[in-house]
Design a protein around this motif. Structure first.
Motif, PDB file in Angstrom:
ATOM      1  N   ALA B 261      -7.950  -1.073   8.204  1.00 40.28           N
ATOM      2  CA  ALA B 261      -6.830  -1.119   7.255  1.00 40.28           C
ATOM      3  C   ALA B 261      -7.279  -0.541   5.925  1.00 40.28           C
ATOM      4  CB  ALA B 261      -6.344  -2.551   7.086  1.00 40.28           C
ATOM      5  N   ASN B 262      -8.531  -0.766   5.553  1.00 37.56           N
ATOM      6  CA  ASN B 262      -9.056  -0.202   4.307  1.00 37.56           C
ATOM      7  C   ASN B 262      -8.893   1.313   4.284  1.00 37.56           C
ATOM      8  OD1 ASN B 262      -9.875  -2.451   2.963  1.00 37.56           O
ATOM      9  ND2 ASN B 262     -12.068  -2.046   3.100  1.00 37.56           N
ATOM     10  N   GLU B 263      -9.271   1.956   5.388  1.00 38.41           N
ATOM     11  CA  GLU B 263      -9.167   3.414   5.413  1.00 38.41           C
ATOM     12  C   GLU B 263      -7.701   3.850   5.402  1.00 38.41           C
ATOM     13  OE1 GLU B 263     -10.987   5.552   8.695  1.00 38.41           O
ATOM     14  OE2 GLU B 263     -10.261   7.466   7.908  1.00 38.41           O
ATOM     15  N   TYR B 264      -6.911   3.201   6.237  1.00 45.22           N
ATOM     16  CA  TYR B 264      -5.500   3.577   6.364  1.00 45.22           C
ATOM     17  C   TYR B 264      -4.786   3.415   5.026  1.00 45.22           C
ATOM     18  CZ  TYR B 264      -0.861   3.701   8.581  1.00 45.22           C
ATOM     19  OH  TYR B 264       0.425   4.017   8.941  1.00 45.22           O
ATOM     20  N   LEU B 265      -4.987   2.264   4.395  1.00 45.76           N
ATOM     21  CA  LEU B 265      -4.291   2.000   3.139  1.00 45.76           C
ATOM     22  C   LEU B 265      -4.857   2.851   1.999  1.00 45.76           C
ATOM     23  CD1 LEU B 265      -3.833  -1.855   3.467  1.00 45.76           C
ATOM     24  CD2 LEU B 265      -2.050  -0.105   3.646  1.00 45.76           C
ATOM     25  N   THR B 266      -6.157   3.107   1.999  1.00 47.50           N
ATOM     26  CA  THR B 266      -6.738   3.951   0.953  1.00 47.50           C
ATOM     27  C   THR B 266      -6.177   5.365   1.048  1.00 47.50           C
ATOM     28  OG1 THR B 266      -8.753   2.662   0.933  1.00 47.50           O
ATOM     29  CG2 THR B 266      -8.875   4.837  -0.043  1.00 47.50           C
ATOM     30  N   ARG B 267      -6.081   5.865   2.272  1.00 47.70           N
ATOM     31  CA  ARG B 267      -5.473   7.192   2.428  1.00 47.70           C
ATOM     32  C   ARG B 267      -4.039   7.172   1.899  1.00 47.70           C
ATOM     33  NH1 ARG B 267      -7.849  11.001   5.734  1.00 47.70           N
ATOM     34  NH2 ARG B 267      -9.811  10.307   6.629  1.00 47.70           N
ATOM     35  N   ALA B 268      -3.288   6.157   2.317  1.00 49.32           N
ATOM     36  CA  ALA B 268      -1.879   6.113   1.942  1.00 49.32           C
ATOM     37  C   ALA B 268      -1.708   5.903   0.437  1.00 49.32           C
ATOM     38  CB  ALA B 268      -1.157   5.015   2.710  1.00 49.32           C
ATOM     39  N   ASN B 269      -2.432   4.936  -0.131  1.00 46.24           N
ATOM     40  CA  ASN B 269      -2.154   4.523  -1.511  1.00 46.24           C
ATOM     41  C   ASN B 269      -2.946   5.303  -2.539  1.00 46.24           C
ATOM     42  OD1 ASN B 269      -0.455   2.495  -0.523  1.00 46.24           O
ATOM     43  ND2 ASN B 269      -2.211   1.178  -0.179  1.00 46.24           N
ATOM     44  N   LEU B 270      -4.272   5.210  -2.457  1.00 45.01           N
ATOM     45  CA  LEU B 270      -5.095   5.863  -3.466  1.00 45.01           C
ATOM     46  C   LEU B 270      -4.962   7.381  -3.368  1.00 45.01           C
ATOM     47  CD1 LEU B 270      -7.381   5.418  -5.630  1.00 45.01           C
ATOM     48  CD2 LEU B 270      -8.972   5.933  -3.784  1.00 45.01           C
ATOM     49  N   MET B 271      -4.998   7.889  -2.141  1.00 37.21           N
ATOM     50  CA  MET B 271      -4.986   9.341  -1.954  1.00 37.21           C
ATOM     51  C   MET B 271      -3.568   9.884  -1.806  1.00 37.21           C
ATOM     52  SD  MET B 271      -8.171   9.560  -2.243  1.00 37.21           S
ATOM     53  CE  MET B 271      -8.200  11.359  -2.256  1.00 37.21           C
ATOM     54  N   LYS B 272      -2.590   8.989  -1.777  1.00 35.44           N
ATOM     55  CA  LYS B 272      -1.179   9.361  -1.674  1.00 35.44           C
ATOM     56  C   LYS B 272      -0.885  10.218  -0.448  1.00 35.44           C
ATOM     57  CE  LYS B 272       0.558   8.466  -6.202  1.00 35.44           C
ATOM     58  NZ  LYS B 272       0.157   7.060  -6.087  1.00 35.44           N
ATOM     59  N   ALA B 273      -1.499   9.869   0.670  1.00 34.32           N
ATOM     60  CA  ALA B 273      -1.291  10.653   1.890  1.00 34.32           C
ATOM     61  C   ALA B 273       0.141  10.541   2.391  1.00 34.32           C
ATOM     62  CB  ALA B 273      -2.273  10.201   2.976  1.00 34.32           C
ATOM     63  N   TYR B 274       0.866   9.520   1.913  1.00 37.76           N
ATOM     64  CA  TYR B 274       2.265   9.447   2.360  1.00 37.76           C
ATOM     65  C   TYR B 274       3.064  10.606   1.781  1.00 37.76           C
ATOM     66  CZ  TYR B 274       3.549   7.145  -2.107  1.00 37.76           C
ATOM     67  OH  TYR B 274       3.758   6.855  -3.424  1.00 37.76           O
ATOM     68  N   ARG B 275       2.473  11.297   0.814  1.00 40.85           N
ATOM     69  CA  ARG B 275       3.140  12.483   0.284  1.00 40.85           C
ATOM     70  C   ARG B 275       2.482  13.776   0.766  1.00 40.85           C
ATOM     71  NH1 ARG B 275       3.923  11.253  -5.903  1.00 40.85           N
ATOM     72  NH2 ARG B 275       4.777  13.363  -5.865  1.00 40.85           N
ATOM     73  N   PHE B 276       1.696  13.692   1.849  1.00 36.80           N
ATOM     74  CA  PHE B 276       1.140  14.881   2.487  1.00 36.80           C
ATOM     75  C   PHE B 276       2.319  15.754   2.934  1.00 36.80           C
ATOM     76  CE2 PHE B 276      -0.329  17.149   6.257  1.00 36.80           C
ATOM     77  CZ  PHE B 276      -1.586  17.574   5.886  1.00 36.80           C
ATOM     78  N   PRO B 277       2.331  17.068   2.784  1.00 40.19           N
ATOM     79  CA  PRO B 277       1.233  17.895   2.303  1.00 40.19           C
ATOM     80  C   PRO B 277       1.240  18.173   0.779  1.00 40.19           C
ATOM     81  CG  PRO B 277       2.912  19.284   3.284  1.00 40.19           C
ATOM     82  CD  PRO B 277       3.427  17.881   3.330  1.00 40.19           C
ATOM     83  N   ASP B 278       2.086  17.499  -0.011  1.00 38.02           N
ATOM     84  CA  ASP B 278       1.985  17.699  -1.463  1.00 38.02           C
ATOM     85  C   ASP B 278       0.635  17.208  -1.968  1.00 38.02           C
ATOM     86  OD1 ASP B 278       4.493  18.703  -1.474  1.00 38.02           O
ATOM     87  OD2 ASP B 278       5.470  16.839  -2.108  1.00 38.02           O
ATOM     88  N   TYR B 279       0.162  16.142  -1.349  1.00 36.33           N
ATOM     89  CA  TYR B 279      -1.210  15.690  -1.585  1.00 36.33           C
ATOM     90  C   TYR B 279      -2.012  16.112  -0.362  1.00 36.33           C
ATOM     91  CZ  TYR B 279       0.021  13.077  -5.747  1.00 36.33           C
ATOM     92  OH  TYR B 279       0.414  12.732  -7.021  1.00 36.33           O
ATOM     93  N   ASP B 280      -3.279  16.454  -0.567  1.00 34.51           N
ATOM     94  CA  ASP B 280      -4.027  17.099   0.522  1.00 34.51           C
ATOM     95  C   ASP B 280      -4.560  16.158   1.587  1.00 34.51           C
ATOM     96  OD1 ASP B 280      -3.581  19.322  -0.965  1.00 34.51           O
ATOM     97  OD2 ASP B 280      -5.626  19.517  -1.736  1.00 34.51           O
ATOM     98  N   THR B 281      -4.665  14.867   1.274  1.00 31.18           N
ATOM     99  CA  THR B 281      -5.301  13.956   2.223  1.00 31.18           C
ATOM    100  C   THR B 281      -4.350  13.631   3.376  1.00 31.18           C
ATOM    101  OG1 THR B 281      -6.524  12.996   0.396  1.00 31.18           O
ATOM    102  CG2 THR B 281      -6.425  11.708   2.431  1.00 31.18           C
ATOM    103  N   PRO B 282      -4.793  13.862   4.599  1.00 33.28           N
ATOM    104  CA  PRO B 282      -3.931  13.550   5.741  1.00 33.28           C
ATOM    105  C   PRO B 282      -4.013  12.075   6.142  1.00 33.28           C
ATOM    106  CG  PRO B 282      -5.957  14.584   6.513  1.00 33.28           C
ATOM    107  CD  PRO B 282      -6.066  14.483   5.007  1.00 33.28           C
ATOM    108  N   ILE B 283      -3.042  11.617   6.919  1.00 36.10           N
ATOM    109  CA  ILE B 283      -3.054  10.256   7.445  1.00 36.10           C
ATOM    110  C   ILE B 283      -2.434  10.331   8.838  1.00 36.10           C
ATOM    111  CG2 ILE B 283      -0.776   9.629   6.458  1.00 36.10           C
ATOM    112  CD1 ILE B 283      -2.090   6.821   5.890  1.00 36.10           C
TER     113      ILE B 283
END
Ligand code: FAD
Ligand code: SF4
Ligand code: FES
Lengths: 276, 470
Positions: B261-283
């Motif tokens: 969950a740490n990785e999943y949520l960090t990607r989503a929240n800190l790295m804003k992966a829910y806004r991929f591809p505007d943000y580069d981090t995938p989820i």
């Protein structure tokens, strides 16, 4: 903010060197350690092992191959531009010890990672043989540096455009046939490390590899970098990045490295279209 | 007496307007929309101003609950927030994420009737109102002492220490390993539950007060605790949280598509992966997602997966509903958002395909047996109950442990058997001179308010140490 003070294209457009101002990291970094870089607000965190550090100037040097959007964004930075975030030094440093004769084998941009380790192994008194390879001559990097960092250098290219034609494993086999080697350090693409470890196992020579799984934080907080070593799960960012090459599950690592391939590809293509 | 008044005015609790479940389950905007001043005053008017308020007994940081509620009722919102700040430096956060049902609201006299005062909602209202209408005026600072304090970790615990000590005149630097401050509030708790803007404003407030926030510094790697002393810091507070993900340790757990969950949520929240591809981090975007565990972290993961487009999201938990540790409101929100609960279910193995991707898991049906040490009935496997659950994404949310990176590189700290730092509960003092610790790295993963409470006690103790030398 971390300013780029030097930029070089080592192989046109694909292999790039950046020297970056990061005094705290430069002062602390030891061979084998890596940093995580993020160029922009919307960027990805990308782990790269340091190729050189200069504590006096307060700089670190990274060399990377442009493979996805993350590194394509890096490629577009010029001298004077900044990385928004650089974090490190991360991971455990290489265990440096005088063991006798050592072979350091590097493939592709793995040579950049191998360079400081090679130099340090020589400095602690080992006789160091280096073998470096790339697909072709124009992709070969740091030949001079590796020459200086070792006692003996062998160069290979897959297509024979420079040095010996063939893979680094073949050059290594010759060395292992002819000399008694105490340690092999191998850094490069995962398949290279896999086959090379199989080879050194035949000869029963201890082998250290440096792994590059997908990472997020680099501090042991997410587990995204987990690798199986000797049947146990390890976090490469804190337990590694170096591991006993004979114990690593390379097939699992290769599958895990492809986790985001499709997303990555899409993102990269979009970026190339936009910036073209 | 209180009983009588309660009967007389049995006005129902004022509900906070929320986004409709069908809408919000596909967006990342905050779910509850907040009270208007009228709604807040209406709710505040329900408080009967107990002489011996039960609510306060449930508050880990002694907020003057009837006091701030009375001020809201009177429409003096400016005074209400100041009253809250006296005890709680992050009311906008706490109003949103505290487990009120087992703290203040659980002990409110009106709880017996099932309608406690909505203390959390009111706290949130006071803080939001100030953010929208306040002047941003800073509290007074005492004369500079010239003493330097280092705070390691910018979660709720570290931020509390920083805020308390800066107004006492000390120089405070917060060191944060990530590239953004806020700890779990930023990398863990999702936007739809705690907008990141709120956290950044809180940090911005501390910076305006003079706190220096140094991100990208991993203490233990970039700099050590002992080097901080050499640099002239006279006291160090360790608030690094419980950042070590636990896994199930069952076969197949390293397949692609299984994330902590740490990785999943960090990607989503800190790295804003829910806004991929505007943000580069995938989820990974699963269609058929399972989440293992039933705490807040599990609810956050499940609701994130739903928002990222899943068709089906299932919480898989080996105990029963009564033991689920998540906040009541989170479970309720998850259910409204069509998250399914597979209770008394224990995964024993992950199944993968030829490409190394997870496609399902083998599970055992459990039943509740005798109570265990924690007093909860122990789940035991039902014989012959093996069955398979399909999934294309599995999130492991079964808790966190102590991250050893800092503790193992710092000599002189004493740790307990699980690797948490031993600190005096009254002062936060550790065994190492000049070093305090608090929050999740001392207690194990707990709550925001406990982390803040520990920070406040430590700040008092650090202040005494810097002022009087003890
Ligand atoms: C997804 C999720 C949901 C939650 N929901 C709730 C909830 O609804 N209500 C509630 O009360 N609690 C909740 N919690 C628990 C709560 O968030 C924690 O108890 C609280 O944040 C602990 O605060 P802390 O300050 O101790 O640590 P953290 O918030 O963990 O902050 C620690 C900080 O230290 C940094 N750090 C770590 N190591 C180093 C280092 N070596 N050098 C520098 N910096 C370092 C970390 O990056 C991090 O930013 C939740 C937790 C999670 C993960
Ligand atoms: S909030 Fe509840 S317990 Fe507290 S003073 Fe009001 S009515 Fe009494
Ligand atoms: S990168 Fe997150 S634990 Fe290693």
């Amino acid at each position: 903010m971390f300013k780029i003070v030097k930029r070089e294209e080592m192989a046109e457009g694909t292999v790039i060197l950046n020297e970056i101002e990061a005094p705290l990291i430069a002062e602390k970094a030891k061979p084998g350690q890596f940093v995580i870089l993020k160029a922009t607000e919307t960027g990805e965190r990308i782990p790269l092992t340091m190729a050189m550090t200069d504590p006096v100037k307060g700089t670190i040097t990274i060399i990377y191959m442009v493979v996805g959007k993350g590194t394509a964004v890096f490629r577009d930075l010029v001298v004077g531009d900044t990385y928004q975030d650089v974090i490190g030094p991360l991971g455990k440093p290489t265990h440096l010890e005088k063991v006798g004769k050592v072979v350091c084998v590097g493939g592709g941009t793995g040579i950049a990672v191998l360079h400081p380790i090679t130099r340090a192994l020589k400095e602690v008194g080992n006789h160091v043989i280096a073998i470096i390879g790339a697909r072709s001559k124009d992709l070969l990097i740091l030949e001079d540096h590796m020459q200086a960092a070792s006692h003996e250098l062998h160069v290979c290219t897959d297509d024979g455009s420079y040095g010996r034609k063939g893979f680094v494993t073949e050059a290594l086999r010759d060395v292992l046939e002819n000399e008694k080697i105490q340690l092999v350090v191998a850094i490069g693409p995962v398949p290279m490390m896999k086959f090379l470890s199989q080879l050194t196992k035949e000869y029963n020579v201890k082998t250290i590899v440096s792994l590059n799984p997908i990472m997020v934080d680099g501090t042991g907080m997410c587990g995204g970098c987990r690798v199986t070593v000797g049947g146990l799960t390890k976090f490469a960012c804190v337990d590694g990045p170096e591991f006993d090459g004979h114990q690593v599950d390379y097939d699992e690592l290769m599958l895990r490295l492809q986790a985001y391939c499709e997303d990555e590809k899409k993102c990269y293509e979009d970026y190339c279209v936009l910036s073209a | 007496m209180a009983e009588k008044t309660a009967k007389k005015k049995s006005v129902p609790r004022t509900l906070m307007p929320e986004q409709e479940p069908e809408v919000r389950m596909r967006n990342f905007d905050e779910v509850p929309l907040g009270y208007t001043p009228e709604l807040a005053q209406q709710e505040a008017a329900r408080c009967i101003q107990c002489k011996k308020p039960g609510c306060m007994a449930g508050c880990p940081v002694d907020v003057d609950i009837p006091g701030f509620i009375k001020l809201i009722k009177e429409g003096d919102f400016k005074a209400a927030i100041r009253n809250l700040w006296a005890k709680n430096s992050l009311p906008a956060v706490c109003g949103r994420v505290c487990p009120q049902e087992i703290q203040c609201e659980g002990l409110c006299v009106l709880a017996k009737k099932g309608e406690p005062i909505a203390i959390g909602n009111l706290e949130r209202f006071a803080a939001d109102y100030e953010r929208d209408h306040g002047t941003g005026e800073l509290p007074p600072k005492l004369t500079p002492t010239g003493k330097k304090v280092a705070v390691i970790g910018s979660g709720p615990s570290g931020l509390t220490v920083a805020g308390d000590l800066i107004v006492k005149g000390h120089e405070v630097t917060v060191f944060e390993a990530f590239h953004k401050p806020g700890g779990v509030l930023v990398y863990g708790i999702p936007e739809f539950r705690l907008p990141k803007e709120i956290v950044f404003q809180e940090v911005g407030f501390l910076e305006r007060l003079g706190v220096k926030v140094d991100c990208n510094v991993v203490v233990g790697r970039t700099v050590s605790v002992d080097e901080l002393f050499e640099q002239g810091f006279e006291a160090v507070y360790i608030g690094v949280g419980a950042g070590l993900p636990r896994f199930l340790n069952i076969p197949g757990e390293n397949l692609v598509g299984i994330l902590s969950a740490n990785e999943y949520l960090t990607r989503a929240n800190l790295m804003k992966a829910y806004r991929f591809p505007d943000y580069d981090t995938p989820i990974p975007k699963g269609k058929n997602v399972v989440v293992l565990g039933a705490g807040n972290v599990a609810m956050d993961s499940a609701r994130t997966a739903m928002r990222l487009g899943a068709e089906k999201v299932r919480i898989v938990y080996r105990r029963s509903r009564a033991e689920m540790p998540a906040r009541e409101a989170e479970i309720h929100h998850a259910e409204e958002e069509e998250i399914e609960f597979f209770l008394l279910t224990n995964p024993t193995k992950f199944i993968g395909n030829e490409r190394g991707r997870v496609i399902g898991m083998e599970c055992l049906q459990m039943e509740l047996g005798e109570p265990d040490e924690s007093g909860r009935r122990r789940p035991v496997a039902v014989d012959g109950s093996e069955f398979n659950l399909d999934c294309d994404l599995a999130i492991i949310a079964v808790g966190a442990g102590a991250n050893p990176l800092l503790t193992q590189s710092t000599e002189g700290l004493h740790l307990n058997q699980w690797g948490y730092v031993l600190a005096d509960p009254a002062t936060g003092k550790t065994y190492k001179k000049g070093v305090w610790a608090g929050g999740d790295i001392v207690t194990g993963q707990a709550t925001v308010i406990l982390a803040m409470g520990a920070g406040r006690k430590a700040a008092d103790s650090i202040h005494d140490y810097l002022t009087y030398g003890w």
